[in-house]
Design a protein around this motif. Structure first.
Motif, PDB file in Angstrom:
ATOM      1  N   GLN A  98      13.791  58.337 -24.145  1.00 46.56           N
ATOM      2  CA  GLN A  98      12.983  58.132 -25.344  1.00 46.56           C
ATOM      3  C   GLN A  98      11.601  58.778 -25.260  1.00 46.56           C
ATOM      4  O   GLN A  98      10.801  58.649 -26.183  1.00 46.56           O
ATOM      5  CB  GLN A  98      12.797  56.618 -25.584  1.00 46.56           C
ATOM      6  CG  GLN A  98      14.086  55.810 -25.585  1.00 46.56           C
ATOM      7  CD  GLN A  98      15.034  56.260 -26.680  1.00 46.56           C
ATOM      8  OE1 GLN A  98      14.646  56.297 -27.858  1.00 46.56           O
ATOM      9  NE2 GLN A  98      16.267  56.583 -26.311  1.00 46.56           N
ATOM     10  N   GLY A  99      11.319  59.453 -24.136  1.00 53.75           N
ATOM     11  CA  GLY A  99      10.002  60.058 -23.969  1.00 53.75           C
ATOM     12  C   GLY A  99       9.966  61.493 -24.469  1.00 53.75           C
ATOM     13  O   GLY A  99      10.789  61.908 -25.283  1.00 53.75           O
ATOM     14  N   ASP A 100       8.991  62.266 -23.971  1.00 57.73           N
ATOM     15  CA  ASP A 100       8.898  63.680 -24.345  1.00 57.73           C
ATOM     16  C   ASP A 100       8.914  64.541 -23.091  1.00 57.73           C
ATOM     17  O   ASP A 100       9.124  64.037 -21.980  1.00 57.73           O
ATOM     18  CB  ASP A 100       7.662  63.952 -25.205  1.00 57.73           C
ATOM     19  CG  ASP A 100       6.364  63.565 -24.506  1.00 57.73           C
ATOM     20  OD1 ASP A 100       6.343  63.568 -23.253  1.00 57.73           O
ATOM     21  OD2 ASP A 100       5.371  63.272 -25.201  1.00 57.73           O
ATOM     22  N   SER A 101       8.682  65.841 -23.260  1.00 58.70           N
ATOM     23  CA  SER A 101       8.801  66.777 -22.138  1.00 58.70           C
ATOM     24  C   SER A 101       7.484  67.038 -21.423  1.00 58.70           C
ATOM     25  O   SER A 101       7.431  67.862 -20.502  1.00 58.70           O
ATOM     26  CB  SER A 101       9.372  68.112 -22.646  1.00 58.70           C
ATOM     27  OG  SER A 101       8.507  68.667 -23.634  1.00 58.70           O
ATOM     28  N   ALA A 102       6.424  66.367 -21.828  1.00 57.26           N
ATOM     29  CA  ALA A 102       5.120  66.600 -21.200  1.00 57.26           C
ATOM     30  C   ALA A 102       5.149  66.172 -19.739  1.00 57.26           C
ATOM     31  O   ALA A 102       5.731  65.148 -19.384  1.00 57.26           O
ATOM     32  CB  ALA A 102       4.034  65.840 -21.949  1.00 57.26           C
ATOM     33  N   VAL A 103       4.505  66.974 -18.895  1.00 55.27           N
ATOM     34  CA  VAL A 103       4.410  66.662 -17.465  1.00 55.27           C
ATOM     35  C   VAL A 103       2.980  66.224 -17.162  1.00 55.27           C
ATOM     36  O   VAL A 103       2.029  66.972 -17.410  1.00 55.27           O
ATOM     37  CB  VAL A 103       4.780  67.881 -16.600  1.00 55.27           C
ATOM     38  CG1 VAL A 103       4.591  67.565 -15.124  1.00 55.27           C
ATOM     39  CG2 VAL A 103       6.215  68.304 -16.867  1.00 55.27           C
ATOM     40  N   ALA A 104       2.826  65.018 -16.662  1.00 53.87           N
ATOM     41  CA  ALA A 104       1.494  64.474 -16.387  1.00 53.87           C
ATOM     42  C   ALA A 104       0.779  65.293 -15.318  1.00 53.87           C
ATOM     43  O   ALA A 104       1.393  65.781 -14.368  1.00 53.87           O
ATOM     44  CB  ALA A 104       1.611  63.018 -15.940  1.00 53.87           C
ATOM     45  N   SER A 105      -0.517  65.457 -15.488  1.00 56.67           N
ATOM     46  CA  SER A 105      -1.327  66.194 -14.522  1.00 56.67           C
ATOM     47  C   SER A 105      -2.731  65.603 -14.504  1.00 56.67           C
ATOM     48  O   SER A 105      -3.114  64.845 -15.401  1.00 56.67           O
ATOM     49  CB  SER A 105      -1.382  67.681 -14.878  1.00 56.67           C
ATOM     50  OG  SER A 105      -1.992  67.874 -16.141  1.00 56.67           O
ATOM     51  N   GLY A 159       3.649  64.560 -12.675  1.00 56.86           N
ATOM     52  CA  GLY A 159       4.563  63.778 -13.500  1.00 56.86           C
ATOM     53  C   GLY A 159       6.030  64.154 -13.332  1.00 56.86           C
ATOM     54  O   GLY A 159       6.375  65.308 -13.056  1.00 56.86           O
ATOM     55  N   VAL A 160       6.901  63.174 -13.489  1.00 57.04           N
ATOM     56  CA  VAL A 160       8.354  63.360 -13.521  1.00 57.04           C
ATOM     57  C   VAL A 160       8.871  62.516 -14.679  1.00 57.04           C
ATOM     58  O   VAL A 160       8.500  61.342 -14.809  1.00 57.04           O
ATOM     59  CB  VAL A 160       9.021  62.897 -12.210  1.00 57.04           C
ATOM     60  CG1 VAL A 160      10.534  63.100 -12.288  1.00 57.04           C
ATOM     61  CG2 VAL A 160       8.445  63.636 -11.014  1.00 57.04           C
ATOM     62  N   THR A 161       9.691  63.103 -15.522  1.00 55.95           N
ATOM     63  CA  THR A 161      10.224  62.369 -16.669  1.00 55.95           C
ATOM     64  C   THR A 161      11.616  61.819 -16.362  1.00 55.95           C
ATOM     65  O   THR A 161      12.325  62.337 -15.499  1.00 55.95           O
ATOM     66  CB  THR A 161      10.284  63.268 -17.909  1.00 55.95           C
ATOM     67  OG1 THR A 161      11.015  64.461 -17.591  1.00 55.95           O
ATOM     68  CG2 THR A 161       8.880  63.659 -18.362  1.00 55.95           C
ATOM     69  N   ALA A 162      11.978  60.776 -17.081  1.00 58.43           N
ATOM     70  CA  ALA A 162      13.235  60.067 -16.803  1.00 58.43           C
ATOM     71  C   ALA A 162      14.478  60.862 -17.161  1.00 58.43           C
ATOM     72  O   ALA A 162      15.594  60.453 -16.829  1.00 58.43           O
ATOM     73  CB  ALA A 162      13.241  58.724 -17.540  1.00 58.43           C
ATOM     74  N   ASP A 163      14.316  62.009 -17.824  1.00 56.65           N
ATOM     75  CA  ASP A 163      15.477  62.850 -18.117  1.00 56.65           C
ATOM     76  C   ASP A 163      15.657  63.944 -17.074  1.00 56.65           C
ATOM     77  O   ASP A 163      16.485  64.848 -17.241  1.00 56.65           O
ATOM     78  CB  ASP A 163      15.359  63.470 -19.510  1.00 56.65           C
ATOM     79  CG  ASP A 163      14.146  64.389 -19.645  1.00 56.65           C
ATOM     80  OD1 ASP A 163      13.238  64.309 -18.798  1.00 56.65           O
ATOM     81  OD2 ASP A 163      14.108  65.178 -20.610  1.00 56.65           O
ATOM     82  N   ASN A 164      14.898  63.856 -15.966  1.00 54.69           N
ATOM     83  CA  ASN A 164      15.059  64.801 -14.871  1.00 54.69           C
ATOM     84  C   ASN A 164      16.525  64.809 -14.410  1.00 54.69           C
ATOM     85  O   ASN A 164      17.208  63.783 -14.428  1.00 54.69           O
ATOM     86  CB  ASN A 164      14.145  64.392 -13.712  1.00 54.69           C
ATOM     87  CG  ASN A 164      14.188  65.354 -12.551  1.00 54.69           C
ATOM     88  OD1 ASN A 164      15.094  65.301 -11.730  1.00 54.69           O
ATOM     89  ND2 ASN A 164      13.196  66.222 -12.471  1.00 54.69           N
ATOM     90  N   THR A 165      17.005  65.967 -13.991  1.00 52.90           N
ATOM     91  CA  THR A 165      18.407  66.115 -13.591  1.00 52.90           C
ATOM     92  C   THR A 165      18.829  65.073 -12.555  1.00 52.90           C
ATOM     93  O   THR A 165      19.940  64.523 -12.621  1.00 52.90           O
ATOM     94  CB  THR A 165      18.643  67.521 -13.009  1.00 52.90           C
ATOM     95  OG1 THR A 165      18.358  68.493 -14.014  1.00 52.90           O
ATOM     96  CG2 THR A 165      20.084  67.686 -12.551  1.00 52.90           C
ATOM     97  N   ALA A 166      17.944  64.791 -11.603  1.00 52.47           N
ATOM     98  CA  ALA A 166      18.278  63.808 -10.566  1.00 52.47           C
ATOM     99  C   ALA A 166      18.584  62.444 -11.173  1.00 52.47           C
ATOM    100  O   ALA A 166      19.540  61.756 -10.761  1.00 52.47           O
ATOM    101  CB  ALA A 166      17.128  63.689  -9.580  1.00 52.47           C
ATOM    102  N   PHE A 167      17.779  62.046 -12.182  1.00 53.45           N
ATOM    103  CA  PHE A 167      17.990  60.759 -12.824  1.00 53.45           C
ATOM    104  C   PHE A 167      19.184  60.800 -13.776  1.00 53.45           C
ATOM    105  O   PHE A 167      19.974  59.858 -13.850  1.00 53.45           O
ATOM    106  CB  PHE A 167      16.724  60.339 -13.584  1.00 53.45           C
ATOM    107  CG  PHE A 167      15.494  60.279 -12.729  1.00 53.45           C
ATOM    108  CD1 PHE A 167      15.543  59.773 -11.445  1.00 53.45           C
ATOM    109  CD2 PHE A 167      14.262  60.723 -13.215  1.00 53.45           C
ATOM    110  CE1 PHE A 167      14.404  59.705 -10.645  1.00 53.45           C
ATOM    111  CE2 PHE A 167      13.127  60.669 -12.433  1.00 53.45           C
ATOM    112  CZ  PHE A 167      13.190  60.167 -11.146  1.00 53.45           C
ATOM    113  N   GLU A 168      19.305  61.893 -14.523  1.00 49.80           N
ATOM    114  CA  GLU A 168      20.392  62.019 -15.489  1.00 49.80           C
ATOM    115  C   GLU A 168      21.748  61.950 -14.797  1.00 49.80           C
ATOM    116  O   GLU A 168      22.671  61.282 -15.280  1.00 49.80           O
ATOM    117  CB  GLU A 168      20.252  63.339 -16.257  1.00 49.80           C
ATOM    118  CG  GLU A 168      21.237  63.515 -17.410  1.00 49.80           C
ATOM    119  CD  GLU A 168      22.609  63.980 -16.966  1.00 49.80           C
ATOM    120  OE1 GLU A 168      23.613  63.542 -17.590  1.00 49.80           O
ATOM    121  OE2 GLU A 168      22.689  64.753 -15.994  1.00 49.80           O
TER     122      GLU A 168
END
Length: 303
Positions: A167-174, A186-195
């Motif tokens: 439900q988030g966006d593609s922005a990477v925190a810095s 930043g790492v988002t929850a749709d990262n391949t490892a999580f997906e």
């Protein structure tokens, strides 16, 4: 032939010199008491601009240190969550390995375990720090993972990549840690490892009875996820190290700038005290001389 004693001009010169000495003493007495050259910038002379620049630099360095400290704490929480995800993934792989190697599989038990682990996985990816979600990109007010969708829950084997839970966006925190350096952490929850691990858990949780193909695909996805999670952990760890190094550098610079500023605005109290003694003796002698000159008159001179 008459003689004239001209004491007025001499007296005025001596008074002016005494007043100047008195003013200098007043300044040094202030310096002795406060330990600084001047209570305001006006008394710093040519050093004023340099002192101002140093103060701005110190303030800016502190803002970078504060940002690094706050982000460092956030990154530690993020790293801890990813470690927990890695542990959960390893547990799930063990569950699948046992299920694929067993002569007969208790599908209901394995499916229920997968559902429980999927729920735990979603909870870990919805980790918050100071009220903000860590894995949702810039949408920190939005929980990044929602597994309640019936579309996502209806997974079939063979499967394809599916991050519809995100439900988030593609922005990477810095975070900016200096005038010239920004660290991405930043790492988002749709990262391949999580997906991949989410999809593997969902496959097992959504299919009963379980087939060999479903178990094998879920196991392959889980194995791939374990490797991908190592990459994520390394990225977060490297970012944390960079932030700590930058913060230490800013702290060192801040200390240097503060020392230099103190050298420009501070005084050697012992030296000032010694100078004051000299000026005190000089002023006492000036007052005595002024009194002597002012007491002169023609009568006393002719006497």
């Amino acid at each position: 032939m008459g003689m004239r004693v001209a004491t007025f001009a001499i007296s005025q010169q001596m008074i002016a010199a005494a007043l100047k000495t008195q003013s200098t003493m007043a300044d040094q007495q202030m310096q002795e008491a406060s330990g600084v050259v001047s209570p305001d910038f006006g008394g710093l002379g040519s050093s004023t601009q340099q002192v101002l620049n140093l103060q701005v630099s110190v303030t800016r360095a502190q803002s970078y240190i504060d940002a690094a400290t706050q982000t460092g704490s956030k990154v530690q929480v993020m790293y801890s969550a990813v470690n927990s995800i890695a542990d959960l993934t390893t547990q799930f792989r063990s569950l699948l390995t046992a299920a694929t190697n067993a002569a007969s599989t208790d599908s209901a038990s394995v499916t229920q375990s997968a559902r429980d682990m999927l729920t735990e996985m979603a909870s870990l990816l919805n980790t918050q720090y100071s009220g903000n979600y860590l894995f949702s990109g810039a949408r920190t007010d939005q929980a990044p993972v929602d597994i309640s969708s019936t579309t996502y829950a209806a997974a079939t084997s063979p499967s394809t990549a599916d991050a519809s839970y995100y439900q988030g966006d593609s922005a990477v925190a810095s975070v900016r840690v200096s005038d010239s350096q920004t660290v991405s952490y930043g790492v988002t929850a749709d990262n391949t490892a999580f997906e991949q691990i989410m999809r593997a858990m969902n496959l097992v949780a959504s299919n009963s009875p379980l087939t060999t193909d479903t178990l094998n695909e879920a196991l392959d996805l889980t194995t791939n996820s374990v490797s991908a999670l190592g990459v994520v952990q390394s990225k977060i760890s490297n970012a944390e190290a960079s932030i700590e190094k930058a913060s230490a550098s800013q702290t060192e610079y801040q200390s240097y700038a503060q020392t230099l500023g103190s050298d420009l605005t501070g005084v050697d109290v012992a030296a000032v005290t010694a100078s004051l003694s000299t000026y005190q003796a000089q002023l006492t002698a000036s007052y005595a001389a002024i009194a002597k000159v002012q007491s002169l008159n023609l009568a006393s001179y002719l006497h």
